[in-house]
Design an enzyme around this catalytic site. Structure first.
Site, PDB file in Angstrom:
ATOM      1  N   THR A  79       0.779  -1.244  -0.173  1.00  0.00           N
ATOM      2  CA  THR A  79      -0.061   0.013  -0.107  1.00  0.00           C
ATOM      3  C   THR A  79       0.744   1.205  -0.073  1.00  0.00           C
ATOM      4  O   THR A  79       0.416   2.240  -0.510  1.00  0.00           O
ATOM      5  CB  THR A  79      -0.867  -0.013   1.319  1.00  0.00           C
ATOM      6  OG1 THR A  79      -1.730  -1.133   1.305  1.00  0.00           O
ATOM      7  CG2 THR A  79      -1.735   1.196   1.308  1.00  0.00           C
ATOM      8  N   ASP A  92       2.376  -8.128  -4.478  1.00  0.00           N
ATOM      9  CA  ASP A  92       1.474  -7.839  -3.253  1.00  0.00           C
ATOM     10  C   ASP A  92       1.866  -8.748  -2.211  1.00  0.00           C
ATOM     11  O   ASP A  92       2.101  -9.942  -2.425  1.00  0.00           O
ATOM     12  CB  ASP A  92      -0.259  -8.251  -3.995  1.00  0.00           C
ATOM     13  CG  ASP A  92      -1.373  -8.272  -2.848  1.00  0.00           C
ATOM     14  OD1 ASP A  92      -1.168  -9.066  -1.809  1.00  0.00           O
ATOM     15  OD2 ASP A  92      -2.100  -7.257  -2.886  1.00  0.00           O
ATOM     16  N   SER A  93       1.735  -8.487  -1.005  1.00  0.00           N
ATOM     17  CA  SER A  93       2.398  -9.212  -0.101  1.00  0.00           C
ATOM     18  C   SER A  93       1.728 -10.616   0.310  1.00  0.00           C
ATOM     19  O   SER A  93       2.189 -11.563   0.772  1.00  0.00           O
ATOM     20  CB  SER A  93       2.416  -8.568   1.351  1.00  0.00           C
ATOM     21  OG  SER A  93       1.150  -8.297   2.020  1.00  0.00           O
ATOM     22  N   ASP A 104       0.395  -7.198   5.159  1.00  0.00           N
ATOM     23  CA  ASP A 104      -0.386  -8.550   5.388  1.00  0.00           C
ATOM     24  C   ASP A 104       0.790  -9.758   5.942  1.00  0.00           C
ATOM     25  O   ASP A 104       0.246 -10.442   6.800  1.00  0.00           O
ATOM     26  CB  ASP A 104      -1.262  -9.009   4.468  1.00  0.00           C
ATOM     27  CG  ASP A 104      -2.515  -8.111   4.248  1.00  0.00           C
ATOM     28  OD1 ASP A 104      -2.815  -7.488   5.261  1.00  0.00           O
ATOM     29  OD2 ASP A 104      -3.200  -8.448   3.413  1.00  0.00           O
ATOM     30  N   GLN A 114      -2.101 -20.898  20.746  1.00  0.00           N
ATOM     31  CA  GLN A 114      -3.050 -20.009  20.097  1.00  0.00           C
ATOM     32  C   GLN A 114      -3.190 -18.630  20.692  1.00  0.00           C
ATOM     33  O   GLN A 114      -3.407 -17.646  20.060  1.00  0.00           O
ATOM     34  CB  GLN A 114      -4.205 -20.876  19.812  1.00  0.00           C
ATOM     35  CG  GLN A 114      -4.339 -21.963  18.966  1.00  0.00           C
ATOM     36  CD  GLN A 114      -5.682 -22.634  18.981  1.00  0.00           C
ATOM     37  OE1 GLN A 114      -6.604 -21.970  19.112  1.00  0.00           O
ATOM     38  NE2 GLN A 114      -5.773 -23.971  18.520  1.00  0.00           N
ATOM     39  N   CYS A 115      -2.705 -18.494  21.881  1.00  0.00           N
ATOM     40  CA  CYS A 115      -2.795 -17.533  22.560  1.00  0.00           C
ATOM     41  C   CYS A 115      -1.546 -16.315  22.216  1.00  0.00           C
ATOM     42  O   CYS A 115      -0.481 -16.811  21.962  1.00  0.00           O
ATOM     43  CB  CYS A 115      -2.467 -17.417  24.230  1.00  0.00           C
ATOM     44  SG  CYS A 115      -3.794 -18.548  24.897  1.00  0.00           S
TER      45      CYS A 115
END
Length: 340
Positions: free
Chosen positions: A12, A56-57, A89, A274-275
């Protein structure tokens, strides 16, 4: 005069609005000083390398990581620092991988980008770029203050392999909850010198091998046996297993047997939480005690982005699964904190 090498991959930050179509299109970053006239007031000599075509990332891949690392290696002696302009991203993945590929850095590699294009009135692109350039050139007693791969976003500098993108809607897009911010830019840029990497005297080595045979098993209540088998039986060398809390999983015998069979077949399985805050502590609860006995590896407080890219890097460097298993549990670029 500070010599800074800018690598523009895409994203961007390099977009401007086409007055005819109203859509955002990339501008030629070779004309960066024309688009940002304030740069002429700074004592910088800028060299810009733009990827062609720009990326694009979301299309980021290992071959591009290697190309970025090679650009830095080939220009390492010529410049005071490096700024990589990148889509946000997948920026944390790129920063993590580059931290592993670029060993013994004694110059800054600063990844940055923006949430709004550079041509927008309220854009964050100008501030992010100007601050990234200042950090890339900053020295103290003749040495670069930053000697590692970092992410600069919204006036905060993060260790690259400790960061993740958490917000797609705010200028404050990145966080690093398990490691302190390296610097904050206000009226002055204040560096947290106690937590910076110091590679003084080390040899700079650019690595050039990546083995992307890494799988991901994200656990959730009700995940079925067929899904787990598909991941564990896939043609990979290692699997990142995203578990609950401090590394906990279900304790069903069939599940533990599947994990054991995968480990016994030669696969490495790395347990990360996942935390976003905290660390894996295998054996702390009954729900993770069985994992230790079957050879599940401890990912401690590594981010998901770091776990994936570190395994790719180690597998590229090491043929032995045992060596990969050992080194993935060690801090080699400041990417984890051991709690045992």
């Amino acid at each position: 005069m500070h010599n800074i090498f800018i690598i523009y991959t895409g994203g961007t930050i390099g977009m401007v609005k086409d007055p005819e179509s109203g859509t955002f299109i990339p501008f030629d970053f070779e004309l960066i000083e024309k688009n940002l006239p304030d740069l002429s007031r700074l004592n910088y000599k800028l060299t810009v390398h733009s990827f062609e075509p720009i990326i694009d990332s979301s299309n980021m891949r290992p071959s591009i990581w290697l190309e970025m690392a090679e650009l830095i290696r080939d220009n390492y002696e010529l410049y005071d620092g490096f700024v990589i302009l990148h889509g946000s991203d997948t920026m944390a993945y790129s920063a993590s991988m580059l931290s592993f590929l670029l060993e013994g850095l004694q110059k800054p590699v600063v990844l940055s980008g923006s949430q709004l294009p550079i041509g927008e009135i309220r854009t964050d692109a100008r501030e992010n770029l100007m601050t990234a350039l200042e950090i890339a050139s900053a020295k103290k007693n003749g040495r670069s203050i930053i000697q590692e791969v970092c992410i600069l976003f919204d006036n905060k500098l993060f260790r690259g392999n400790r960061s993740f993108k958490y917000n797609s809607d705010k200028f404050e897009a990145f966080r690093s909850p398990n490691y302190p911010v390296l610097a904050e830019a206000g009226i002055h840029i204040r560096y947290n010198e106690e937590v910076l990497q110091d590679n003084t005297g080390k040899e700079f080595i650019s690595h050039h091998k990546i083995d992307d045979r890494v799988g991901v098993l994200k656990l959730f209540p009700g995940i079925n046996k067929t899904t787990i088998e598909a991941v564990l039986n896939s043609d990979v060398r290692s699997i990142v297993m995203e578990t609950f809390g401090s590394g906990n999983t279900m304790t069903d015998e069939w599940f533990l047997n599947l994990l054991k069979n995968a480990v016994d077949s030669g696969k490495n399985i790395l347990d990360i939480s996942q935390c976003k805050v905290g660390s894996v502590e295998l054996g702390r609860y009954e729900t993770s005690q069985g994992l230790q006995s079957i050879g599940i590896l401890n990912g401690y407080d590594m981010t998901f982005e770091t776990a994936v890219t570190k395994l790719m890097y180690l597998q590229g460097e090491l043929e032995s699964q045992e060596e990969v298993a050992y080194w993935v549990q060690q801090s080699i670029r400041g990417e984890l904190t051991k709690n045992d």
